[in-house]
Design a protein around this motif. Structure first.
Motif, PDB file in Angstrom:
ATOM      1  N   GLY A  52       0.586  -1.577   0.159  1.00 58.67           N
ATOM      2  CA  GLY A  52       0.432   0.061   0.400  1.00 58.67           C
ATOM      3  C   GLY A  52       0.822   0.861   0.448  1.00 58.67           C
ATOM      4  N   GLU A  53       1.982   1.053  -0.191  1.00 56.89           N
ATOM      5  CA  GLU A  53       2.990   2.300   0.670  1.00 56.89           C
ATOM      6  C   GLU A  53       3.164   3.246  -1.813  1.00 56.89           C
ATOM      7  OE1 GLU A  53       4.138  -0.735   0.891  1.00 56.89           O
ATOM      8  OE2 GLU A  53       4.600  -0.567   3.449  1.00 56.89           O
ATOM      9  N   ARG A  92       2.481   2.703  -5.379  1.00 57.06           N
ATOM     10  CA  ARG A  92       2.381   3.500  -6.630  1.00 57.06           C
ATOM     11  C   ARG A  92       4.371   3.247  -6.485  1.00 57.06           C
ATOM     12  NH1 ARG A  92      -1.019   4.445 -10.203  1.00 57.06           N
ATOM     13  NH2 ARG A  92       0.905   5.015 -11.869  1.00 57.06           N
ATOM     14  N   VAL A  93       5.077   3.756  -7.614  1.00 56.93           N
ATOM     15  CA  VAL A  93       6.057   3.793  -7.528  1.00 56.93           C
ATOM     16  C   VAL A  93       6.411   5.362  -8.602  1.00 56.93           C
ATOM     17  CG1 VAL A  93       8.830   3.455  -8.019  1.00 56.93           C
ATOM     18  CG2 VAL A  93       6.940   1.367  -7.337  1.00 56.93           C
ATOM     19  N   TYR A  94       7.669   6.214  -7.769  1.00 58.05           N
ATOM     20  CA  TYR A  94       7.563   7.325  -8.593  1.00 58.05           C
ATOM     21  C   TYR A  94       9.314   7.333  -8.899  1.00 58.05           C
ATOM     22  CZ  TYR A  94       2.801   9.075  -7.779  1.00 58.05           C
ATOM     23  OH  TYR A  94       1.730   8.529  -7.931  1.00 58.05           O
ATOM     24  N   ALA A 107       5.504  13.993  -2.631  1.00 60.24           N
ATOM     25  CA  ALA A 107       5.671  13.718  -1.189  1.00 60.24           C
ATOM     26  C   ALA A 107       4.104  13.745   0.020  1.00 60.24           C
ATOM     27  CB  ALA A 107       6.868  14.647  -1.033  1.00 60.24           C
ATOM     28  N   PRO A 108       4.199  13.590   0.906  1.00 62.79           N
ATOM     29  CA  PRO A 108       5.777  12.005   1.212  1.00 62.79           C
ATOM     30  C   PRO A 108       5.840  11.299   1.091  1.00 62.79           C
ATOM     31  CG  PRO A 108       3.515  12.855   2.775  1.00 62.79           C
ATOM     32  CD  PRO A 108       3.669  13.887   1.587  1.00 62.79           C
ATOM     33  N   PHE A 109       6.795   9.788   0.791  1.00 64.61           N
ATOM     34  CA  PHE A 109       7.011   9.074   0.843  1.00 64.61           C
ATOM     35  C   PHE A 109       6.867   7.717   1.826  1.00 64.61           C
ATOM     36  CE2 PHE A 109       8.408  11.596  -3.356  1.00 64.61           C
ATOM     37  CZ  PHE A 109       7.704  10.990  -3.862  1.00 64.61           C
ATOM     38  N   ASP A 110       5.952   6.649   1.295  1.00 68.65           N
ATOM     39  CA  ASP A 110       6.401   6.111   3.130  1.00 68.65           C
ATOM     40  C   ASP A 110       8.087   5.140   2.221  1.00 68.65           C
ATOM     41  OD1 ASP A 110       3.121   5.855   3.483  1.00 68.65           O
ATOM     42  OD2 ASP A 110       3.268   5.718   1.326  1.00 68.65           O
ATOM     43  N   GLY A 111       8.825   5.151   1.165  1.00 69.32           N
ATOM     44  CA  GLY A 111      10.312   4.776   1.503  1.00 69.32           C
ATOM     45  C   GLY A 111      10.676   5.205   0.312  1.00 69.32           C
TER      46      GLY A 111
END
Ligand code: SAH
Length: 217
Positions: free
Chosen positions: A78-79, A101-103, A142-146
């Motif tokens: 879920g991050e 999701r990946v940015y 942002a913010p990112f969970d990793g």
């Protein structure tokens, strides 16, 4: 050898065999077809225990390092993640299996384009790629969970700390151009960060405003 067999062998020997235990990470490494992220002439080596060239003087990281850095983010599912240095797109594809999701940011346009094509061809639809100096992160998202950085930095860019959610981890190689320590920085509070040294590593340089300048040595 068939690629799926080579991939299973890679996971047994290089991933599980060296101490990666997170079942979700292992599953992602089994699923993503690594050979599609290298040029055809190198496909037979794609599951070997080493980094490979991907053009533009850049490399796709060794499978173990990809799994290790991924596991170090301690993802639960879920991050929303930031991936710095798209390169071939392989690391982004692995992260895309584990997160929502990946940015992903890349400074070299030809690499970003190729990565986009490969990711589309395997149906990785939750990855956004932007061509930019990734030492600024991706502020709008942002913010990112990793945050995972696949290039070596002289120090931890401030922007990554600002763009990290509370409780989230940043995994980044920090050191000289020739040798780095893989660091995990955890944002434990609004202004509080904890740092751990994970292992010795060697990455291509993070080139940019908050990384290495081209002329730096
Ligand atoms: N994660 C990649 C490995 C890429 S190697 C993969 O799975 O294939 C590191 C990448 O970081 C290279 O493609 C390089 O061009 C990129 N890079 C270096 N400095 C950068 C910066 N400031 N912003 C974005 N990308 C950068």
């Amino acid at each position: 050898m068939e690629f799926s067999i080579a991939r299973r062998q890679m996971v047994e020997r290089q991933i599980k065999g060296r101490g990666i235990t997170d079942p979700r990470v292992i599953d992602a490494m089994l699923k993503v077809p690594r050979h599609l992220f290298v040029e055809e002439a190198l496909q037979s080596q794609a599951y070997g225990d080493y980094a490979l060239p991907i053009g533009e003087k850049q490399t796709i990281s060794q499978p173990f390092i990809v799994a290790y850095m991924t596991e170090a983010l301690r993802l639960k599912g879920g991050e929303k993640l930031l991936d710095v240095g798209t390169g071939s797109g392989y690391q982004a594809a692995v992260l895309g299996q584990l997160a929502s999701r990946v940015y992903s940011v890349e400074r070299i346009v030809s690499l970003a384009r190729r990565a986009r094509r490969v990711l589309d061809s395997i149906g990785s639809s939750n990855i956004n790629i932007k061509v930019t100096d990734g030492t600024f992160g991706w502020e709008d998202q942002a913010p990112f969970d990793g945050i995972l950085v696949a290039a070596g930095a002289p120090s931890v860019p401030e922007e990554y700390l600002k763009q990290l959610a509370i409780g989230a981890h940043l995994v980044i190689p920090v050191g000289t151009r020739g040798a780095q320590k893989l660091m995990r920085v955890t944002r434990v509070g609004a202004e509080r960060f904890e740092e751990e040294e994970l292992l010795d590593c060697r990455f291509v340089p993070l080139l940019g405003q908050h990384g290495w300048k081209n002329e730096d040595r």
